[in-house]
Every structure is written in C-alpha cells, then in structure tokens.
Scaffold this motif. Sequence first.
Motif, short mmCIF file in Angstrom:
data_model
loop_
_atom_site.label_atom_id
_atom_site.label_comp_id
_atom_site.label_asym_id
_atom_site.label_seq_id
_atom_site.Cartn_x
_atom_site.Cartn_y
_atom_site.Cartn_z
N ASP A 264 95.10 0.56 126.75
CA ASP A 264 94.35 0.06 125.60
C ASP A 264 93.91 -1.39 125.82
O ASP A 264 93.54 -2.07 124.86
CB ASP A 264 95.19 0.14 124.33
N SER A 265 93.94 -1.87 127.05
CA SER A 265 93.60 -3.25 127.36
C SER A 265 92.10 -3.47 127.22
O SER A 265 91.30 -2.98 128.01
CB SER A 265 94.05 -3.59 128.79
N THR A 266 91.73 -4.25 126.22
CA THR A 266 90.32 -4.53 125.98
C THR A 266 89.67 -5.31 127.11
O THR A 266 88.55 -4.98 127.52
CB THR A 266 90.15 -5.26 124.63
N PRO A 267 90.33 -6.37 127.65
CA PRO A 267 89.69 -7.08 128.77
C PRO A 267 89.46 -6.19 130.00
O PRO A 267 88.41 -6.27 130.63
CB PRO A 267 90.66 -8.21 129.10
N LEU A 268 90.42 -5.34 130.32
CA LEU A 268 90.26 -4.44 131.47
C LEU A 268 89.12 -3.47 131.22
O LEU A 268 88.29 -3.23 132.11
CB LEU A 268 91.56 -3.69 131.75
N ARG A 269 89.05 -2.93 130.02
CA ARG A 269 87.96 -2.01 129.69
C ARG A 269 86.61 -2.71 129.77
O ARG A 269 85.63 -2.15 130.23
CB ARG A 269 88.16 -1.43 128.30
N ALA A 270 86.56 -3.96 129.31
CA ALA A 270 85.30 -4.71 129.34
C ALA A 270 84.87 -5.03 130.77
O ALA A 270 83.69 -4.89 131.12
CB ALA A 270 85.43 -6.00 128.54
N ILE A 271 85.83 -5.42 131.60
CA ILE A 271 85.50 -5.76 132.99
C ILE A 271 85.01 -4.54 133.75
O ILE A 271 84.03 -4.60 134.49
CB ILE A 271 86.73 -6.40 133.68
N LEU A 272 85.70 -3.42 133.58
CA LEU A 272 85.28 -2.21 134.29
C LEU A 272 84.08 -1.53 133.62
O LEU A 272 83.27 -0.90 134.30
CB LEU A 272 86.45 -1.21 134.35
N GLY A 273 83.96 -1.66 132.31
CA GLY A 273 82.92 -0.96 131.59
C GLY A 273 81.54 -1.59 131.63
O GLY A 273 80.53 -0.89 131.56
N THR A 274 81.47 -2.91 131.76
CA THR A 274 80.17 -3.58 131.74
C THR A 274 79.24 -3.10 132.85
O THR A 274 78.09 -2.73 132.56
CB THR A 274 80.36 -5.11 131.78
N PRO A 275 79.68 -3.06 134.11
CA PRO A 275 78.77 -2.51 135.13
C PRO A 275 78.46 -1.03 134.92
O PRO A 275 77.37 -0.57 135.25
CB PRO A 275 79.53 -2.71 136.45
N MET A 276 79.42 -0.29 134.35
CA MET A 276 79.18 1.13 134.09
C MET A 276 78.11 1.33 133.04
O MET A 276 77.40 2.32 133.05
CB MET A 276 80.47 1.82 133.63
N VAL A 277 78.00 0.41 132.12
CA VAL A 277 76.99 0.54 131.06
C VAL A 277 75.65 -0.02 131.51
O VAL A 277 74.61 0.57 131.24
CB VAL A 277 77.48 -0.16 129.78
N LEU A 278 75.67 -1.14 132.22
CA LEU A 278 74.43 -1.85 132.51
C LEU A 278 73.80 -1.57 133.87
O LEU A 278 72.63 -1.90 134.07
CB LEU A 278 74.65 -3.36 132.38
N LEU A 279 74.54 -1.00 134.82
CA LEU A 279 73.97 -0.91 136.16
C LEU A 279 74.16 0.45 136.84
O LEU A 279 73.21 1.01 137.36
CB LEU A 279 74.58 -2.01 137.04
N VAL A 280 75.36 0.96 136.85
CA VAL A 280 75.67 2.14 137.67
C VAL A 280 74.87 3.38 137.29
O VAL A 280 74.31 4.04 138.18
CB VAL A 280 77.20 2.41 137.66
N PRO A 281 74.76 3.75 136.00
CA PRO A 281 73.98 4.96 135.69
C PRO A 281 72.52 4.84 136.11
O PRO A 281 71.94 5.79 136.65
CB PRO A 281 74.10 5.11 134.17
N GLY A 282 71.93 3.69 135.87
CA GLY A 282 70.53 3.50 136.24
C GLY A 282 70.32 3.56 137.74
O GLY A 282 69.36 4.15 138.23
N HIS A 283 71.24 2.96 138.49
CA HIS A 283 71.14 3.00 139.94
C HIS A 283 71.25 4.43 140.44
O HIS A 283 70.48 4.86 141.31
CB HIS A 283 72.22 2.12 140.57
#
Length: 96
Positions: free
Chosen positions: A27-46
């Motif tokens: 439930d670590s919010t910082p870990l989720r944010a660090i791992l989730g930001t590229p998943m939301v903003l870059l990886v799917p589009g690439h």
Amino acid sequence: MDVHDNKDLSAACAWATATVAAVVITDSTPLRAILGTPMVLLVPGHAVLRALGVRSASLPEHLTYAVGTSLAAGIAGGLALNALNALTPAGWAIWF
C-alpha cells in the motif's frame, strides 16, 4: 527480426510486471507513484507505437507521440474500467 530490437519492449513488460506486483502487494503510495508514473505516461504509448510500426525522426518527437498515445489509452481505460465497475488501483494496474 533480431532479438536485440525488442529490448525496449522487454523492459516495458518487466516494468509493467513490477508495477502490478507493487500495487497488489503493498500500500506504499510513493512506491506506487514511482512505478506508476512511467506506466501511465510513457510505456503504453510506446508499446502501441511500436505495435503500429510508427517511426519518428527524433527522440523528443517519439516521446511526444508516446505520451499522447498513453493519455488516450488512459482515457479509454477509464471508460472501460468504469463500465466493468473496476475503478480500483488493481484494475488500473492491470489495464496499464
């Protein structure tokens, strides 16, 4: 096609797996944010751009296309998850 041409897609799959595992396990919010930001903003589009075979002339151009496509995937995901009543962190992690 050479195996070395798909290193970026292999890295994207590894990042996605780590993100889903982190969301499900902790439930670590910082870990989720660090791992989730590229998943939301870059990886799917690439991944979509690679699947469609879109080639760009420069890295900034590719990043711009990838971010725009990722945002479109996020919007479509929100609509799909809402229809399935799955607007949860785990639902988003599985979508992305």
